[in-house]
Design an enzyme around this catalytic site. Structure first.
Site, mmCIF file in Angstrom:
data_model
loop_
_atom_site.group_PDB
_atom_site.id
_atom_site.type_symbol
_atom_site.label_atom_id
_atom_site.label_comp_id
_atom_site.label_asym_id
_atom_site.label_seq_id
_atom_site.Cartn_x
_atom_site.Cartn_y
_atom_site.Cartn_z
ATOM 1 N NE ARG A 19 -2.127 -1.318 3.479
ATOM 2 C CZ ARG A 19 -2.523 -1.160 4.732
ATOM 3 N NH1 ARG A 19 -3.722 -0.687 4.998
ATOM 4 N NH2 ARG A 19 -1.727 -1.454 5.734
ATOM 5 C CG ASN A 37 -4.221 -4.457 3.324
ATOM 6 O OD1 ASN A 37 -3.654 -4.358 2.246
ATOM 7 N ND2 ASN A 37 -3.554 -4.488 4.469
#
Length: 91
Positions: A19, A37
């Site tokens: 990320r 996520n």
């Protein structure tokens, strides 16, 4: 021309700084949206910006970060969301 894509990345993409990697690339490309996520172990990216920049970010998603292992990338064009910046969303 502005484009907005929803991208789902499957593979080893959680717990490997994926990320943060995508946020860094999005910021450098002036792409707005978010990365997060998902409970099913995938990562979702919504990317909005100039067509060519969003496509470059999509390639980063396909290639992955140094410690990730990408198995599959699915994406679709969606309606413009008018994001102001790019965020990492933590669940």
């Amino acid at each position: 021309m502005l484009k907005t894509f929803r991208i789902y990345i499957t593979g080893t993409v959680q717990g490997v700084f994926f990320r943060d990697y995508i946020k860094e690339k999005a910021d450098s490309l002036h792409v707005r949206g978010y990365v997060r996520n998902l409970e099913d172990k995938r990562v979702e990216v919504v990317a909005e910006g100039k067509n060519e920049n969003v496509k470059v970010l999509l390639e980063y998603c396909k290639n992955g970060s140094p410690h990730s292992k990408i198995k599959q990338v699915d994406f679709e064009e969606i309606r413009h969301q008018d994001f102001k910046d790019f965020k990492v969303i933590k669940i």
